[in-house]
Structure formats: C-alpha cells, structure tokens
Design an enzyme around this catalytic site. Structure first.
Site, PDB file in Angstrom:
ATOM      1  N   ASN A   1      27.484  17.122  11.001  1.00  0.00           N
ATOM      2  CA  ASN A   1      26.406  18.051  11.356  1.00  0.00           C
ATOM      3  C   ASN A   1      25.643  18.468  10.103  1.00  0.00           C
ATOM      4  OD1 ASN A   1      24.841  19.559  13.134  1.00  0.00           O
ATOM      5  ND2 ASN A   1      26.073  21.399  12.876  1.00  0.00           N
TER       6      ASN A   1
ATOM      7  N   HIS B   1      21.626  11.093   7.857  1.00  0.00           N
ATOM      8  CA  HIS B   1      22.093  12.303   8.539  1.00  0.00           C
ATOM      9  C   HIS B   1      23.322  11.930   9.359  1.00  0.00           C
ATOM     10  CE1 HIS B   1      21.619  16.370  10.297  1.00  0.00           C
ATOM     11  NE2 HIS B   1      22.243  15.807  11.305  1.00  0.00           N
ATOM     12  N   CYS B   2      24.442  12.579   9.067  1.00  0.00           N
ATOM     13  CA  CYS B   2      25.714  12.241   9.712  1.00  0.00           C
ATOM     14  C   CYS B   2      25.991  13.251  10.834  1.00  0.00           C
ATOM     15  CB  CYS B   2      26.857  12.260   8.690  1.00  0.00           C
ATOM     16  SG  CYS B   2      28.452  11.811   9.410  1.00  0.00           S
ATOM     17  N   PRO B   3      26.023  12.815  12.098  1.00  0.00           N
ATOM     18  CA  PRO B   3      26.329  13.761  13.185  1.00  0.00           C
ATOM     19  C   PRO B   3      27.764  14.252  13.147  1.00  0.00           C
ATOM     20  CG  PRO B   3      26.185  11.513  14.018  1.00  0.00           C
ATOM     21  CD  PRO B   3      25.741  11.465  12.594  1.00  0.00           C
TER      22      PRO B   3
END
Length: 375
Positions: A187, A182-184
C-alpha cells in the site's frame, strides 16, 4: 356537378402539397444525416491523426480504461492486501509454533534444534522488520519549489519540478523519487528511501518460504497420507453404520486435534511453496535490475532508448550504473566491509546514498567503472 369538381381539385391540390412537403422534409433529413456523418468522420480523423502514432500509442489508448480501473481499485484495496499479507504470515508462524515446534523439540537432535531455532527466528525478524519499514517509510517526493534543483524537468500531471529518475505515480497522485513501482502489497510506492526495504522483504520472505517447504517436506507427505486415510476410514465408517449388526463395530476415527494438525501442515507447505515460486521469480527479476543499476520503469525507458540509438549506430550506456558489484554496494549501503554484517545480515534503518534529487558518485565506489549497457 361543378361544386364536386372544385372540391375534387382542392383535395388533389392539398394532397400534392403534402407530398411535396414530405419529400422536402425527407430530403432535409437525409442532408442532415450526411452532414453529421461527414462531420463525425472529420472529427475522428482529426483526433486520431498523429505523425508519431504507432502500435504502442494505440494499445495504450485502448487499455486506458483498464489502467484507470486498476489505479482506483489498487488505491482502495491496498489496506486489504496489507492485512492479507499480515494474516497469512501470522497463520504460518502460529502453525510453526503450535504444531511443528513441539514435534521438532521431541524428535530432532540438539544440533538441529539449535539450527532451526536460530535460523527460523533470524529469518522471521528480518521479514517483520523490512516489511514494517517498507510500508511505513515514505519513498521520497521532490520539493514543490525549484530552489537549488538543477537539470530538472516539470511533471505534466502535478506541474512541479521532476528531478532525474523521478516519475509520477497515478495511484498516489504524486511524483516519487527514483520510483520503481507502486506495490499494492505494501500500500505504498517503492522509491528511493524504501527500495532496499522492499527488496530485502522479498528476499527474506522467499528464503523463509523455501526453508519451510524443504524442512516440512516429509511432514507434508505424512500429513497428506494421513488425510487420505481419514477419508478412506470415514467412508468405511459410513458403510458400516449403514449395514451395522450386533457383531460389527465402526473403525476408529481420528480426533479433531489430529485432523487439525495434518490439515495445518498441508496448508503450510502448499502456501509456502506457492509463495516461494511466485515471490522468488519477482525477487530474481529485481535482483537483475539492481545488478544493472536500473528500476522497473527505467528498464523500459532504457530499452527504447537503446533501440533508438542502435538505429543511429550509437551505443546507449546507463549513467546510473557503476558495475555489477558496486551497484549492489550502492543499493545496500555497504561502505565498509563490516556493513555486510551490520546493514545486510542484521536489521538496519540506514538511509540510502544521496537525496534522490542528484546522483553524484557514491563514496563506496572507489573507481568509476564503465557503465553497463541497458538491456
């Protein structure tokens, strides 16, 4: 006399009763504390006892509050991170167009001008396209029904079918097909349908930052030296203003436009160089994973499986690897030679091979290679 003796005896009997009662209560309290201690010790041992417990399980348990905090913070701050990426990238583009482009047009030769205009705009288009596609494209989720799904397990968190290479994202609270992480900064999860967009964005952003750092090195040195001269002249001006006479005039100062220009060049070079180092390392890491036909999650799973089979005298082979070159062709969606131009060097919204539910041999792999060893 007898009445006094009777009264004294009654007082002594009352005192003895109080002492006995206090002693009983004290002993009862001690027994309760001992029972609670033994009960708590038994509960703790029953909760911690597990024949499969090792250092990794204990470490994961200790870090569980931190994982929970990171999951919730990342979920709410994803929009902030995306806005930060857009803002920083836009500031660099604005500095290039406002400050550097007029200088390039005035001082460079026509050949270099054509090169900078062509490469710079191509790189910018690739960055914008792949970032937009990475944040707006769904990574892919398995269907809730188990129809026509063979060889799947059940996710313990969402109680739904979980095909091969699918993992549950605690931030999105959903299972993701071929989940990488999951890449912040997006998003969004990086999965089956947007993995190529994510890697291409990292690659072209790194290339753009390296291009700006190399091209602006001389400008950065001149701008840094000019800022140092500004500080020195400002110090001299203040000294002169403090001891000013009729025969002294303050030294000339830089204009606001000159100050803004030099500081913008320094800001551009420092930011691009920092992003190139950090994002370049991440890009190389993912390139190595793509070469082996793995995702970030599968890398850890395959490593443990390889160690387990190695103790049994066996060799683990990655079933999703087709060889280094074919792994890249499958990942980029290159079926014919012209796709290296139309799908790799130019923006292309083509879909990846397969649906993420099953993993058959892709058509671009003409020969089944021996799978790579999981590293």
């Amino acid at each position: 006399m007898r009445s006094r003796q009777r009264m004294f005896a009654a007082v002594m009997r009352l005192l003895l009763k109080c002492l006995r009662l206090g002693r009983r209560r004290r002993f009862k309290l001690v027994r309760q504390v001992e029972q609670l201690w033994h009960y708590g010790h038994l509960c703790l041992r029953s909760l911690l006892y597990n024949s499969f417990t090792n250092g990794d399980v204990v470490l994961d348990s200790l870090f569980e509050p931190i994982y929970w905090l990171v999951d919730h913070v990342t979920r709410w701050f994803g929009v902030v991170f995306v806005a930060l990426v857009i803002g920083l990238t836009s500031s660099i583009v604005a500095i290039v167009y406002i400050c550097l482009l007029p200088l390039i047009l005035q001082t460079y030769t026509p050949a270099w001008i054509c090169w900078h205009l062509a490469y710079g705009h191509w790189n910018l288009i690739m960055i914008v396209f792949h970032y937009y596609m990475a944040i707006t494209t769904s990574p892919g989720h398995p269907p809730q029904a188990k129809d026509n799904l063979t060889g799947v397990s059940i996710c313990r968190k969402c109680i739904a079918p979980k095909p091969a290479r699918t993992h549950h994202c605690s931030i999105c609270n959903r299972c993701v097909l071929k989940m990488d992480h999951h890449c912040p900064w997006l998003n969004n999860c990086v999965g089956h349908y947007n993995h190529r967009y994510f890697f291409s964005f990292c690659l072209f952003m790194t290339m753009g930052c390296i291009y700006c750092s190399i091209s602006g090195w001389e400008m950065f040195r001149d701008a840094y030296a000019a800022i140092e001269r500004m500080k020195l002249l400002e110090k001299e001006r203040l000294q002169v203003a403090a001891n000013q006479t009729y025969y002294q005039t303050p030294p000339p100062t830089f204009s606001f436009r000159q100050r803004a220009f030099h500081k913008s060049v320094v800001y551009l070079w420092v930011l691009c160089s920092s992003v190139a180092l950090a994002l370049g390392a991440l890009t190389l890491w993912h390139a190595a994973l793509i070469t082996r036909g793995e995702t970030s999650i599968e890398r850890h799973i395959n490593k443990k499986e390889r160690q387990r089979l190695q103790k049994a005298g066996k060799v683990f082979r990655n079933p999703y690897s087709y060889g280094s070159w074919d792994n890249w062709k499958v990942f980029l969606g290159v079926d014919v030679p012209r796709h290296w131009l139309t799908r790799v060097l130019l923006p292309s919204p083509h879909l990846p091979h397969g649906t993420g539910l099953s993993w058959d041999l892709p058509p671009c792999v003409t020969k089944q290679h021996a799978p790579l060893l999981a590293v």
